[in-house]
Design a protein around this motif. Sequence first.
Motif, PDB file in Angstrom:
ATOM      1  N   ARG A 158      33.883 -25.856 -18.173  1.00 57.12           N
ATOM      2  CA  ARG A 158      35.288 -25.717 -17.783  1.00 57.12           C
ATOM      3  C   ARG A 158      35.818 -24.328 -18.152  1.00 57.12           C
ATOM      4  NH1 ARG A 158      38.925 -29.017 -20.336  1.00 57.12           N
ATOM      5  NH2 ARG A 158      37.437 -29.777 -21.884  1.00 57.12           N
ATOM      6  N   TYR A 159      35.422 -23.846 -19.330  1.00 59.27           N
ATOM      7  CA  TYR A 159      35.865 -22.521 -19.776  1.00 59.27           C
ATOM      8  C   TYR A 159      35.357 -21.427 -18.828  1.00 59.27           C
ATOM      9  CZ  TYR A 159      36.226 -18.338 -22.701  1.00 59.27           C
ATOM     10  OH  TYR A 159      36.495 -17.075 -23.176  1.00 59.27           O
ATOM     11  N   CYS A 160      34.133 -21.580 -18.357  1.00 59.41           N
ATOM     12  CA  CYS A 160      33.537 -20.562 -17.484  1.00 59.41           C
ATOM     13  C   CYS A 160      34.259 -20.430 -16.152  1.00 59.41           C
ATOM     14  CB  CYS A 160      32.058 -20.886 -17.240  1.00 59.41           C
ATOM     15  SG  CYS A 160      30.988 -20.549 -18.652  1.00 59.41           S
ATOM     16  N   GLN A 161      35.001 -21.451 -15.762  1.00 60.40           N
ATOM     17  CA  GLN A 161      35.748 -21.385 -14.503  1.00 60.40           C
ATOM     18  C   GLN A 161      36.836 -20.311 -14.553  1.00 60.40           C
ATOM     19  OE1 GLN A 161      34.215 -23.510 -12.356  1.00 60.40           O
ATOM     20  NE2 GLN A 161      33.091 -24.185 -14.170  1.00 60.40           N
ATOM     21  N   PHE A 162      37.164 -19.832 -15.756  1.00 61.20           N
ATOM     22  CA  PHE A 162      38.280 -18.900 -15.899  1.00 61.20           C
ATOM     23  C   PHE A 162      37.838 -17.511 -16.365  1.00 61.20           C
ATOM     24  CE2 PHE A 162      39.865 -23.238 -16.701  1.00 61.20           C
ATOM     25  CZ  PHE A 162      40.674 -23.353 -15.573  1.00 61.20           C
ATOM     26  N   LEU A 163      36.556 -17.230 -16.240  1.00 62.00           N
ATOM     27  CA  LEU A 163      36.042 -15.899 -16.549  1.00 62.00           C
ATOM     28  C   LEU A 163      35.986 -15.064 -15.273  1.00 62.00           C
ATOM     29  CD1 LEU A 163      33.054 -16.863 -18.884  1.00 62.00           C
ATOM     30  CD2 LEU A 163      35.284 -15.999 -19.589  1.00 62.00           C
ATOM     31  N   PHE A 164      36.126 -13.764 -15.415  1.00 63.88           N
ATOM     32  CA  PHE A 164      36.013 -12.864 -14.274  1.00 63.88           C
ATOM     33  C   PHE A 164      35.348 -11.578 -14.733  1.00 63.88           C
ATOM     34  CE2 PHE A 164      40.299 -12.998 -16.048  1.00 63.88           C
ATOM     35  CZ  PHE A 164      40.488 -11.694 -16.496  1.00 63.88           C
ATOM     36  N   GLN A 165      34.998 -10.730 -13.795  1.00 62.13           N
ATOM     37  CA  GLN A 165      34.322  -9.473 -14.112  1.00 62.13           C
ATOM     38  C   GLN A 165      35.267  -8.294 -13.915  1.00 62.13           C
ATOM     39  OE1 GLN A 165      30.514  -8.845 -12.278  1.00 62.13           O
ATOM     40  NE2 GLN A 165      29.821 -10.933 -12.696  1.00 62.13           N
ATOM     41  N   VAL A 166      35.214  -7.380 -14.855  1.00 66.28           N
ATOM     42  CA  VAL A 166      35.955  -6.124 -14.751  1.00 66.28           C
ATOM     43  C   VAL A 166      34.927  -5.000 -14.773  1.00 66.28           C
ATOM     44  CG1 VAL A 166      37.697  -4.619 -15.775  1.00 66.28           C
ATOM     45  CG2 VAL A 166      37.953  -7.108 -15.912  1.00 66.28           C
ATOM     46  N   ASN A 167      34.777  -4.337 -13.636  1.00 70.19           N
ATOM     47  CA  ASN A 167      33.721  -3.313 -13.482  1.00 70.19           C
ATOM     48  C   ASN A 167      32.364  -3.859 -13.915  1.00 70.19           C
ATOM     49  OD1 ASN A 167      35.687  -1.629 -12.538  1.00 70.19           O
ATOM     50  ND2 ASN A 167      35.672  -0.217 -14.279  1.00 70.19           N
ATOM     51  N   ARG A 214      39.933   3.662 -12.064  1.00 72.04           N
ATOM     52  CA  ARG A 214      39.882   2.531 -11.128  1.00 72.04           C
ATOM     53  C   ARG A 214      39.083   1.388 -11.740  1.00 72.04           C
ATOM     54  NH1 ARG A 214      36.598   0.988  -6.462  1.00 72.04           N
ATOM     55  NH2 ARG A 214      37.898   0.138  -4.768  1.00 72.04           N
ATOM     56  N   TYR A 215      39.650   0.184 -11.689  1.00 70.98           N
ATOM     57  CA  TYR A 215      38.985  -1.009 -12.202  1.00 70.98           C
ATOM     58  C   TYR A 215      38.871  -2.044 -11.079  1.00 70.98           C
ATOM     59  CZ  TYR A 215      39.919   1.003 -16.777  1.00 70.98           C
ATOM     60  OH  TYR A 215      39.959   1.844 -17.862  1.00 70.98           O
ATOM     61  N   VAL A 216      37.660  -2.574 -10.910  1.00 71.02           N
ATOM     62  CA  VAL A 216      37.423  -3.593  -9.889  1.00 71.02           C
ATOM     63  C   VAL A 216      37.320  -4.954 -10.583  1.00 71.02           C
ATOM     64  CG1 VAL A 216      35.872  -4.442  -8.092  1.00 71.02           C
ATOM     65  CG2 VAL A 216      36.269  -1.985  -8.346  1.00 71.02           C
ATOM     66  N   ILE A 217      38.181  -5.867 -10.178  1.00 69.17           N
ATOM     67  CA  ILE A 217      38.231  -7.212 -10.766  1.00 69.17           C
ATOM     68  C   ILE A 217      37.620  -8.188  -9.775  1.00 69.17           C
ATOM     69  CG2 ILE A 217      39.689  -8.901 -11.918  1.00 69.17           C
ATOM     70  CD1 ILE A 217      39.974  -6.057 -13.055  1.00 69.17           C
ATOM     71  N   GLU A 218      36.624  -8.968 -10.224  1.00 72.95           N
ATOM     72  CA  GLU A 218      35.970  -9.954  -9.361  1.00 72.95           C
ATOM     73  C   GLU A 218      36.076 -11.342  -9.993  1.00 72.95           C
ATOM     74  OE1 GLU A 218      32.132  -8.665  -7.503  1.00 72.95           O
ATOM     75  OE2 GLU A 218      32.344  -7.005  -8.939  1.00 72.95           O
ATOM     76  N   TYR A 219      36.586 -12.256  -9.203  1.00 77.12           N
ATOM     77  CA  TYR A 219      36.684 -13.658  -9.635  1.00 77.12           C
ATOM     78  C   TYR A 219      36.123 -14.519  -8.514  1.00 77.12           C
ATOM     79  CZ  TYR A 219      38.680 -18.176 -10.998  1.00 77.12           C
ATOM     80  OH  TYR A 219      38.854 -19.495 -11.325  1.00 77.12           O
ATOM     81  N   SER A 220      34.884 -14.963  -8.699  1.00 75.88           N
ATOM     82  CA  SER A 220      34.169 -15.683  -7.655  1.00 75.88           C
ATOM     83  C   SER A 220      34.131 -14.820  -6.398  1.00 75.88           C
ATOM     84  CB  SER A 220      34.831 -17.041  -7.393  1.00 75.88           C
ATOM     85  OG  SER A 220      34.045 -17.810  -6.499  1.00 75.88           O
ATOM     86  N   ASN A 221      34.638 -15.322  -5.272  1.00 76.15           N
ATOM     87  CA  ASN A 221      34.624 -14.542  -4.035  1.00 76.15           C
ATOM     88  C   ASN A 221      35.858 -13.660  -3.870  1.00 76.15           C
ATOM     89  OD1 ASN A 221      32.157 -15.658  -3.187  1.00 76.15           O
ATOM     90  ND2 ASN A 221      33.190 -17.458  -2.345  1.00 76.15           N
ATOM     91  N   TYR A 222      36.768 -13.724  -4.846  1.00 79.01           N
ATOM     92  CA  TYR A 222      37.976 -12.891  -4.806  1.00 79.01           C
ATOM     93  C   TYR A 222      37.678 -11.540  -5.474  1.00 79.01           C
ATOM     94  CZ  TYR A 222      40.294 -17.419  -4.001  1.00 79.01           C
ATOM     95  OH  TYR A 222      40.680 -18.634  -3.504  1.00 79.01           O
ATOM     96  N   LYS A 223      38.297 -10.490  -4.939  1.00 78.72           N
ATOM     97  CA  LYS A 223      38.058  -9.162  -5.523  1.00 78.72           C
ATOM     98  C   LYS A 223      39.255  -8.252  -5.233  1.00 78.72           C
ATOM     99  CE  LYS A 223      33.990  -7.289  -4.878  1.00 78.72           C
ATOM    100  NZ  LYS A 223      32.852  -6.527  -4.261  1.00 78.72           N
ATOM    101  N   PHE A 224      39.645  -7.485  -6.241  1.00 79.30           N
ATOM    102  CA  PHE A 224      40.672  -6.470  -6.018  1.00 79.30           C
ATOM    103  C   PHE A 224      40.424  -5.286  -6.948  1.00 79.30           C
ATOM    104  CE2 PHE A 224      42.497  -9.189  -9.321  1.00 79.30           C
ATOM    105  CZ  PHE A 224      43.057  -8.291 -10.215  1.00 79.30           C
ATOM    106  N   ALA A 225      40.988  -4.157  -6.569  1.00 79.49           N
ATOM    107  CA  ALA A 225      40.872  -2.940  -7.378  1.00 79.49           C
ATOM    108  C   ALA A 225      42.261  -2.543  -7.853  1.00 79.49           C
ATOM    109  CB  ALA A 225      40.255  -1.812  -6.562  1.00 79.49           C
ATOM    110  N   MET A 226      42.308  -1.982  -9.063  1.00 84.24           N
ATOM    111  CA  MET A 226      43.607  -1.538  -9.574  1.00 84.24           C
ATOM    112  C   MET A 226      43.456  -0.242 -10.360  1.00 84.24           C
ATOM    113  SD  MET A 226      44.460  -4.145 -12.729  1.00 84.24           S
ATOM    114  CE  MET A 226      43.471  -4.158 -14.243  1.00 84.24           C
TER     115      MET A 226
END
Length: 277
Positions: A158-167, A214-226
């Motif tokens: 359940r905890y892993c469902q809320f992790l994402f990648q930053v770069n 620039r930082y790229v955030i990926e959460y499953s199939n979602y992705k955005f850059a900021m």
Amino acid sequence: MTETSLIDLKALSEPACKLIDAVSNTIGVLYEPTRIRRKARAESDTLVIMAKGESDALALRAARRISTQETRRQENIEGIVDKSINFLENNDIADGVTIDVDWLSFYFDKCQDVSIENVQELWAKILAGEVLEPEACSRATLLVLQSLSNNDLKLFNRYCQFLFQVNGELLRFKYSSLNKHIENQGIQEADIRHLQDLGLVQPQQQFHFTKNERYVIEYSNYKFAMTLKGHRENRTEFLTKAGRELYRFIDVKPCEKYYEILISRSQLMARKVKELK
């Protein structure tokens, strides 16, 4: 349970055949569930007969205990191997890839007492992963996994469902809005401390953002850059090495609401946010 023998090996994928060959080398015979079960029962029955011949009640009870335990362990191992074979279907394997029989022996020793179906599936995925990518899961991680209860694994899942990648780095920012969301999903701070005690999550750290980077955030199939307006530090949670290795075998089900909170919070602190495909 599915039976595997020399006759139907041709119907299996190359990775599945390589796994069966490695299991055979580890246990000393061709992987045949029926034969292994008969052998285990025959050996344990011999212990019972010997104990009866000695008219030793204590030895008889010990023999019966060993018989029950070893038969159950053999069934557990076979169940996990069968599941691994299913995971390996329709997969290719690189030339020259071999399975470390010492790792495999260590693996069987740690998974032999696993009887719960969903926990067996995780062990099976790890075994299949070892065929496709050797050393993807270390012995140290297997030791951590062996110590986890079914409830521990459910919590980690359940905890892993809320992790994402930053770069490319897997983590979780402890924004108050994100914290509130996962608390509403039943994960409290005490649960996260428990995951830390289990050796899956590191103690809280700081993630350092640099102005105009620039930082790229990926959460499953979602992705955005900021791109941030200025330097910034965020309270952050990272997985341990064991946590990261196990994460690869977790089925992550993304939460759209969580992503909306994540990107909304990022827009507040960033100079520019752009969703990517």
